[in-house]
Enzyme design. Structure first.
Site, PDB file in Angstrom:
ATOM      1  N   MET A  78       6.803  26.763  25.543  1.00 10.10           N
ATOM      2  CA  MET A  78       6.267  27.835  24.703  1.00 10.10           C
ATOM      3  C   MET A  78       4.776  27.660  24.427  1.00 10.10           C
ATOM      4  O   MET A  78       4.191  26.624  24.717  1.00 10.10           O
ATOM      5  CB  MET A  78       7.032  27.890  23.387  1.00 10.10           C
ATOM      6  CG  MET A  78       8.513  28.226  23.537  1.00 10.10           C
ATOM      7  SD  MET A  78       9.397  28.248  21.965  1.00 10.10           S
ATOM      8  CE  MET A  78       8.674  29.701  21.174  1.00 10.10           C
ATOM      9  N   HIS A  79       4.179  28.706  23.872  1.00 10.69           N
ATOM     10  CA  HIS A  79       2.841  28.698  23.265  1.00 10.69           C
ATOM     11  C   HIS A  79       1.658  28.610  24.225  1.00 10.69           C
ATOM     12  O   HIS A  79       0.533  28.841  23.818  1.00 10.69           O
ATOM     13  CB  HIS A  79       2.707  27.545  22.250  1.00 10.69           C
ATOM     14  CG  HIS A  79       3.853  27.375  21.326  1.00 10.69           C
ATOM     15  ND1 HIS A  79       4.301  28.383  20.502  1.00 10.69           N
ATOM     16  CD2 HIS A  79       4.663  26.306  21.093  1.00 10.69           C
ATOM     17  CE1 HIS A  79       5.332  27.938  19.795  1.00 10.69           C
ATOM     18  NE2 HIS A  79       5.570  26.689  20.139  1.00 10.69           N
ATOM     19  N   ASP A 237      11.786  27.819  25.644  1.00 15.35           N
ATOM     20  CA  ASP A 237      12.698  26.747  26.044  1.00 15.35           C
ATOM     21  C   ASP A 237      13.747  26.425  24.992  1.00 15.35           C
ATOM     22  O   ASP A 237      14.928  26.222  25.318  1.00 15.35           O
ATOM     23  CB  ASP A 237      11.931  25.490  26.452  1.00 15.35           C
ATOM     24  CG  ASP A 237      10.882  25.049  25.442  1.00 15.35           C
ATOM     25  OD1 ASP A 237      10.806  25.625  24.340  1.00 15.35           O
ATOM     26  OD2 ASP A 237      10.125  24.113  25.760  1.00 15.35           O
TER      27      ASP A 237
END
Length: 489
Positions: A78-79, A237
């Site tokens: 992520m991110h 995830d």
């Protein structure tokens, strides 16, 4: 029919082939480089992700009836910030979730824009790993690159784009960008204005189980697939791992012991922790979840074993650990700073309590226990919200250790359910693909049919009491070190 789940991780991409009943037919992993251009920075090249994914798909399907592949979906780190120009070419290497360069931008967002305002717009506050402060960093430090941005996406969404030609993302992954109005599952126009971007720079939003398109003809030809293969949006995830562990529905819990560590609590209703110590995100099931994320979990053990002790025999090292709950050595697991619940990129990993009789096994045990104690920090925040948690599922590479599972069960004093298949986000991605293709009515029915608990690690009252006393000591260490961390950075 067959379904493919692609887990775009930090160190490798893991690809999984699943049949309609949820049986895993094949698994392939492909590694790619991780770059650290400066201390605290962490980058990867999206082109590497795509290259290894395509090679991995070819290996995954070798020997299987390719005409039976019906769907593909994703779980992904992520991110991360992926930026494309007007020709859909990558402008610069992706800035990853565990990158700590955005301290100034986070301070601006949290202190000048204000945490209350951020929480109102997005249900979260700014963390250095989130995407919005990365956008501001590019704007402030690389204005020539910022001026070229046409599209902003997350890591797994770059793969979806390469496979389908569609600029898309899902609400679970988008929740970690600090650009999504989580409660209403739409982009926040206010946050876009703060970051100096427009909503048309962002990909189209989908639920995780929704189809975003089909594979491009040239991709289908290269892989030997039908052009009718559907691609679902997928999930971040942890949300994808929650699907794979059946952590869907109200009040269920999953702990992930991967590179990062998370405690994931599903909820039918939207809710925000008043101190924003836990992330309030959309989940992959059309509802919501709370999540505490520590940046270094199983990676702490890998660092200790590989870099410090110099061994790959993790099992042998753990065999020497015999006195649980009695270790006088403590370890703070902040190798990359920390997110939940402290939101401090300056935090650092620390051993404390060593004496002349401290052994190698004590140090190894401290690493395992330190990760468990840090997970409990987030667990305690969840308990303040009145969420009763009596048991949890567990997944991730660290979950393969019986000892670590026993430690976690007793540190948190809850039952830990062990699953028949611990494949995490890759399995979750395949399950989302099956839902998108109509194999299952919804995510919950897929989880009910596929996820099987084969063992439960129960806490031992005597050992749990020992760990309770140890945790009460552990939780004093970070506050005592905090000012020192700020001074030595």
């Amino acid at each position: 029919m067959l379904y493919i789940g692609i887990d775009l991780g930090t160190s490798s991409v893991k690809l999984l082939l699943m049949d309609a009943a949820g049986n895993v037919k094949n698994i392939v992993s492909r590694e790619y480089p991780l770059y650290f251009p400066n201390p605290g920075w962490s980058e990867q090249k999206p082109e590497d992700w795509y290259k290894e994914t395509m090679q991995g798909l070819k290996e995954l399907l070798e020997g299987f009836p390719k005409e039976e592949v019906a769907g593909i979906s994703f779980g992904g780190q992520m991110h991360g910030l992926v930026i494309l120009d007007d020709k859909d070419e990558v402008i610069r290497p992706a800035i990853l979730w565990n990158d700590g360069r955005t301290t100034e931008e986070c301070d601006y967002l949290n202190n000048e824009i204000g945490k209350e305002t951020l929480s109102e717009y997005t249900a979260n506050i700014s963390f250095t790993g989130f995407t919005a402060p990365k956008i501001l960093w590019v704007k402030n430090k690389e204005p020539e690159n910022f001026a070229r941005i046409k599209k902003i996406m997350l890591p797994k969404d770059y793969l979806a784009y390469k496979l389908t030609g569609e600029h898309c993302t899902d609400v679970s992954d988008a929740s970690g960008m600090l650009l999504l109005d989580v409660k209403n599952r739409c982009w926040s126009k206010e946050m876009c204005e703060i970051c100096g971007i427009t909503t048309d720079m962002l990909p189209k939003l989908y639920e995780s189980y929704e189809c975003v398109g089909t594979v491009l003809p040239e991709i289908a030809k290269e892989l030997g697939l039908s052009e009718n293969v559907k691609v679902a949006a997928g999930a971040g995830d942890n949300a994808a791992a929650a699907v794979a562990t059946g952590t869907v529905g109200d009040g269920k819990c999953n702990i992930s012991l991967g590179t990062s560590g998370t405690i994931f609590i599903s909820s039918a209703k939207f809710g925000v922790d008043k101190h924003n110590a836990l992330h309030a995100f959309c989940d992959a099931n059309g509802a919501y979840h709370l999540m505490g994320c520590m940046l270094s979990a199983a990676s702490c053990n890998k660092w200790w074993m590989d870099e410090i002790i110099g061994t790959k025999d993790y099992k042998k090292e753990q065999e020497a650990i015999t006195k649980l709950g009695e270790n006088h050595v403590y370890y703070l697991p902040y190798l990359m700073g920390e997110r939940s619940p402290y939101n401090n990129p300056n935090a650092r990993a620390t051993f404390i309590g060593m004496t002349m009789d401290t052994t190698r096994a004590d140090m190894t045990q401290a690493v395992l226990e330190g990760v468990a104690f840090a997970l409990r920090d987030s667990f305690e925040v969840a308990k303040t919200l009145g969420i009763p948690i009596e048991r949890t599922k567990i997944c991730g590479g660290g979950a393969k250790s019986p000892l670590w599972k026993k430690i976690i069960a007793n540190v948190l004093n809850i039952k830990v359910d062990v699953l028949e298949t611990e494949e995490g986000p890759s399995l979750g991605g395949a399950m989302l693909a099956a839902v998108a293709c109509g194999e299952y009515k919804n995510v919950e029915s897929a989880a009910a049919a596929i996820v099987k608990v084969v063992d439960t690690v129960e806490p031992d009252p005597e050992l749990a009491a020992k760990y309770e006393a140890r945790y009460q000591q552990f939780k004093n260490i970070y506050p005592a070190c905090k000012d020192l961390f700020d001074k030595i950075i």
